[in-house]
Design a protein around this motif. Structure first.
Motif, PDB file in Angstrom:
ATOM      1  N   ASP A   4       0.874  -1.161   0.000  1.00 17.95           N
ATOM      2  CA  ASP A   4       0.000   0.000   0.000  1.00 17.95           C
ATOM      3  C   ASP A   4       0.917   1.218   0.000  1.00 17.95           C
ATOM      4  O   ASP A   4       2.143   1.065  -0.047  1.00 17.95           O
ATOM      5  N   PRO A   5       0.382   2.467   0.044  1.00 16.07           N
ATOM      6  CA  PRO A   5       1.274   3.641  -0.075  1.00 16.07           C
ATOM      7  C   PRO A   5       2.355   3.701   1.006  1.00 16.07           C
ATOM      8  O   PRO A   5       3.387   4.325   0.795  1.00 16.07           O
ATOM      9  N   TRP A   6       2.140   3.091   2.176  1.00 13.53           N
ATOM     10  CA  TRP A   6       3.107   3.229   3.275  1.00 13.53           C
ATOM     11  C   TRP A   6       3.826   1.934   3.618  1.00 13.53           C
ATOM     12  O   TRP A   6       4.674   1.919   4.498  1.00 13.53           O
ATOM     13  N   GLY A   7       3.511   0.851   2.950  1.00 17.93           N
ATOM     14  CA  GLY A   7       4.212  -0.374   3.291  1.00 17.93           C
ATOM     15  C   GLY A   7       3.970  -1.473   2.272  1.00 17.93           C
ATOM     16  O   GLY A   7       3.159  -1.331   1.353  1.00 17.93           O
ATOM     17  N   VAL A  25      12.204  -2.377   8.089  1.00 19.47           N
ATOM     18  CA  VAL A  25      11.518  -3.628   8.404  1.00 19.47           C
ATOM     19  C   VAL A  25      10.607  -3.401   9.603  1.00 19.47           C
ATOM     20  O   VAL A  25      11.031  -2.893  10.638  1.00 19.47           O
ATOM     21  N   VAL A  26       9.347  -3.783   9.426  1.00 17.98           N
ATOM     22  CA  VAL A  26       8.372  -3.677  10.504  1.00 17.98           C
ATOM     23  C   VAL A  26       8.319  -4.982  11.288  1.00 17.98           C
ATOM     24  O   VAL A  26       8.284  -4.998  12.523  1.00 17.98           O
ATOM     25  N   GLY A  27       8.319  -6.102  10.556  1.00 16.40           N
ATOM     26  CA  GLY A  27       8.254  -7.403  11.187  1.00 16.40           C
ATOM     27  C   GLY A  27       8.000  -8.460  10.126  1.00 16.40           C
ATOM     28  O   GLY A  27       7.988  -8.173   8.927  1.00 16.40           O
ATOM     29  N   SER A  28       7.778  -9.642  10.551  1.00 18.15           N
ATOM     30  CA  SER A  28       7.493 -10.726   9.617  1.00 18.15           C
ATOM     31  C   SER A  28       6.120 -11.279   9.906  1.00 18.15           C
ATOM     32  O   SER A  28       5.606 -11.158  11.018  1.00 18.15           O
ATOM     33  N   TRP A  29       5.546 -11.909   8.865  1.00 20.87           N
ATOM     34  CA  TRP A  29       4.168 -12.420   8.972  1.00 20.87           C
ATOM     35  C   TRP A  29       4.128 -13.799   8.344  1.00 20.87           C
ATOM     36  O   TRP A  29       4.406 -13.972   7.161  1.00 20.87           O
ATOM     37  N   ALA A  30       3.815 -14.777   9.169  1.00 18.74           N
ATOM     38  CA  ALA A  30       3.827 -16.158   8.678  1.00 18.74           C
ATOM     39  C   ALA A  30       2.420 -16.705   8.481  1.00 18.74           C
ATOM     40  O   ALA A  30       2.180 -17.549   7.614  1.00 18.74           O
ATOM     41  N   ALA A  31       1.492 -16.241   9.302  1.00 24.51           N
ATOM     42  CA  ALA A  31       0.134 -16.787   9.232  1.00 24.51           C
ATOM     43  C   ALA A  31      -0.775 -15.810   8.517  1.00 24.51           C
ATOM     44  O   ALA A  31      -0.798 -14.630   8.838  1.00 24.51           O
ATOM     45  N   GLY A  32      -1.531 -16.297   7.533  1.00 26.52           N
ATOM     46  CA  GLY A  32      -2.472 -15.435   6.841  1.00 26.52           C
ATOM     47  C   GLY A  32      -1.880 -14.815   5.593  1.00 26.52           C
ATOM     48  O   GLY A  32      -0.704 -15.002   5.250  1.00 26.52           O
ATOM     49  N   SER A  33      -2.698 -14.008   4.941  1.00 26.51           N
ATOM     50  CA  SER A  33      -2.320 -13.409   3.666  1.00 26.51           C
ATOM     51  C   SER A  33      -1.497 -12.144   3.875  1.00 26.51           C
ATOM     52  O   SER A  33      -1.516 -11.548   4.961  1.00 26.51           O
ATOM     53  N   PRO A  34      -0.790 -11.679   2.848  1.00 28.90           N
ATOM     54  CA  PRO A  34      -0.052 -10.414   2.942  1.00 28.90           C
ATOM     55  C   PRO A  34      -0.980  -9.254   3.271  1.00 28.90           C
ATOM     56  O   PRO A  34      -0.602  -8.339   3.990  1.00 28.90           O
ATOM     57  N   GLU A  35      -2.200  -9.261   2.721  1.00 23.84           N
ATOM     58  CA  GLU A  35      -3.148  -8.181   3.034  1.00 23.84           C
ATOM     59  C   GLU A  35      -3.458  -8.140   4.533  1.00 23.84           C
ATOM     60  O   GLU A  35      -3.601  -7.062   5.132  1.00 23.84           O
ATOM     61  N   ALA A  39      -2.798  -5.094   7.099  1.00 21.91           N
ATOM     62  CA  ALA A  39      -3.910  -4.594   7.912  1.00 21.91           C
ATOM     63  C   ALA A  39      -3.559  -4.623   9.395  1.00 21.91           C
ATOM     64  O   ALA A  39      -3.909  -3.716  10.158  1.00 21.91           O
ATOM     65  N   TYR A  40      -2.843  -5.664   9.813  1.00 23.38           N
ATOM     66  CA  TYR A  40      -2.459  -5.789  11.228  1.00 23.38           C
ATOM     67  C   TYR A  40      -1.564  -4.618  11.654  1.00 23.38           C
ATOM     68  O   TYR A  40      -1.807  -3.962  12.676  1.00 23.38           O
ATOM     69  N   PHE A  41      -0.530  -4.332  10.838  1.00 25.08           N
ATOM     70  CA  PHE A  41       0.399  -3.271  11.209  1.00 25.08           C
ATOM     71  C   PHE A  41      -0.183  -1.882  10.955  1.00 25.08           C
ATOM     72  O   PHE A  41       0.230  -0.899  11.591  1.00 25.08           O
ATOM     73  N   GLU A  42      -1.153  -1.785  10.049  1.00 23.92           N
ATOM     74  CA  GLU A  42      -1.864  -0.514   9.886  1.00 23.92           C
ATOM     75  C   GLU A  42      -2.720  -0.218  11.117  1.00 23.92           C
ATOM     76  O   GLU A  42      -2.869   0.939  11.541  1.00 23.92           O
ATOM     77  N   ARG A  43      -3.309  -1.287  11.691  1.00 31.83           N
ATOM     78  CA  ARG A  43      -4.082  -1.083  12.934  1.00 31.83           C
ATOM     79  C   ARG A  43      -3.173  -0.605  14.064  1.00 31.83           C
ATOM     80  O   ARG A  43      -3.576   0.209  14.895  1.00 31.83           O
ATOM     81  N   LYS A  44      -1.940  -1.144  14.071  1.00 30.29           N
ATOM     82  CA  LYS A  44      -0.990  -0.666  15.090  1.00 30.29           C
ATOM     83  C   LYS A  44      -0.717   0.829  14.901  1.00 30.29           C
ATOM     84  O   LYS A  44      -0.594   1.591  15.865  1.00 30.29           O
ATOM     85  N   TYR A  45      -0.619   1.244  13.642  1.00 30.20           N
ATOM     86  CA  TYR A  45      -0.410   2.659  13.338  1.00 30.20           C
ATOM     87  C   TYR A  45      -1.600   3.493  13.849  1.00 30.20           C
ATOM     88  O   TYR A  45      -1.424   4.548  14.479  1.00 30.20           O
TER      89      TYR A  45
END
Length: 409
Positions: A4-7, A25-35, A39-45
């Motif tokens: 997306d525009p920010w990540g 680097v924000v982190g890594s994601w193993a479970a679920g889709s890239p979207e 969305a997870y790290f956007e919620r953190k934002y």
């Protein structure tokens, strides 16, 4: 890969956030889709956005200390700098920088406010000290004593200064109070001594008066009683608990003598009967003076009546109390009118009433301003409390204004 525009999320599941310094680097994601990862790290934002917004509101609308605000800002900044969220991190840093400036500005404002309050407290305490030192030389024992006690209460309500200044001013304040107390104590000790001297003198006069009460040397003894009466008046007042008893004995002794003389001078009863008629007529004339409307004229009229009264001579003893009581009632009414006039024109009482009114008016104005400010800031509980206190002060002010009207304005 998703972005997306920010990540973005690469094919390994690593999440990146775009910054002015490049991708981080924000982190890594193993479970679920890239979207889902984005969305997870956007919620953190969004969580950081909310947290900053709440902190901005606290700084703006509460009395949050600068230290606590800086700690909270630092905590959020650590999260932003750790790049554990996807969004415009630079915008968050800008908001945090502005918040730091706001906190520093508030800190300086509060520092200036504290300095102003300290200066005001110093001036107030210096004024209290100056007044106390002036009162220390006063001979108005009751009024000055009450005022000094009021100054102590005022002092207790003022903020403390730095220890050295506060101690120096308190030392002067306390010294002034002590000096007044010592002078007052010495004054009343001297007064007690004078009254004790008067008691001893009057006891001797009573003893002589009682010894003379059985004399039949009418002329010489009556003359001596007049001398004893002059000595009695010159002696001053004894202690309250002795004065009335001594006076009753003194007058009682004279009454015994004059009663005996009156019985011997029975032939004068006719003359005394005529005197009674004259005095009753004068008593009636005196009673026409009442009610007192013109104090000066009333005094002059009573003096004229009294001079003629004194020239008449004795009346029968059994009628004396009644006819003299009528004259005394008129005299007391004139005295009460004089006292009322004195109270009405007493500049000291008027000044105290005006001073109290001014203090209460200032307190009412101050409370009203504080209540309005609290209401404007949305602090309803404080505004309600201030308005209740304002009602009480207003009632006192209304009462003081009514009292001031009795002095003519």
């Amino acid at each position: 890969m998703s972005s997306d525009p920010w990540g973005r999320v690469d094919e390994t599941g690593t999440v990146y956030v775009r910054t002015a310094d490049g991708e981080q680097v924000v982190g890594s994601w193993a479970a679920g889709s890239p979207e889902e990862a984005l969305a997870y790290f956007e919620r953190k934002y969004e969580g950081l956005v909310v947290e900053i917004g709440l902190l901005e509101k606290r700084v703006q609308t509460t009395d949050l200390s600068a230290k606590d605000a800086q700690t909270a800002i630092g905590h959020i900044r650590e999260q932003v700098d750790a790049h554990h969220a996807v969004g415009d991190l630079a915008a968050l840093r800008t908001r945090l920088d502005k918040l730091v400036e706001k906190v520093e500005s508030r800190r300086e404002e509060r520092k200036a406010q504290r300095a102003k309050q300290s200066d005001e407290a110093r001036k107030a305490k210096e004024d209290l000290v100056a007044e106390a030192e002036q009162l220390a030389a006063s001979d108005q024992w009751r009024v000055a004593g009450e005022r000094l006690r009021a100054l102590v209460d005022t002092w207790k309500g003022l903020p403390r200064l730095d220890r050295k200044s506060d101690d120096e001013l308190w030392h002067r304040f306390s010294h002034a109070r002590s000096a007044f107390s010592k002078r007052r104590k010495a004054h009343f000790a001297q007064l007690d001594s004078q009254r004790e001297d008067a008691r001893r003198v009057k006891e001797r006069l009573v003893a002589e008066a009682e010894a003379l009460s059985g004399s039949t040397d009418w002329g010489a003894t009556a003359a001596r009683y007049r001398e004893l009466m002059a000595d009695w008046k010159a002696a001053g007042r004894a202690q309250r608990e002795h004065e009335d008893d001594l006076w009753n004995r003194f007058r009682g002794a004279q009454d015994v003598f004059f009663a005996a003389r009156s019985s011997v001078f029975a032939e004068r009863d006719a003359e005394q009967g005529e005197n009674l008629k004259l005095k009753e007529s004068l008593a009636e004339e005196a009673e026409q003076i009442l009610p007192v409307r013109d104090l000066k004229a009333a005094r002059a009229a009573f003096r004229s009546v009294n001079e003629r009264w004194e020239a008449i001579g004795h009346v029968p003893r059994d009628a004396r109390g009644k006819v003299e009581g009528r004259m005394h009632a008129v005299e007391r009414a004139i005295q009460e009118a004089e006292e009322a006039e004195w109270r009405r024109t007493n500049p000291e009482a008027r000044a105290r009433a005006a001073g109290l009114t001014g203090q209460l008016q200032a307190a009412v104005d101050k409370l009203r301003g504080q209540a309005e400010q609290a209401r404007a800031q949305g602090n309803t509980s404080r505004a309600d409390k201030l308005e209740r206190e304002l009602e009480g002060r207003q009632a006192l002010l209304d009462q003081a204004l009514k009292g001031l009207e009795e002095f003519g304005g």
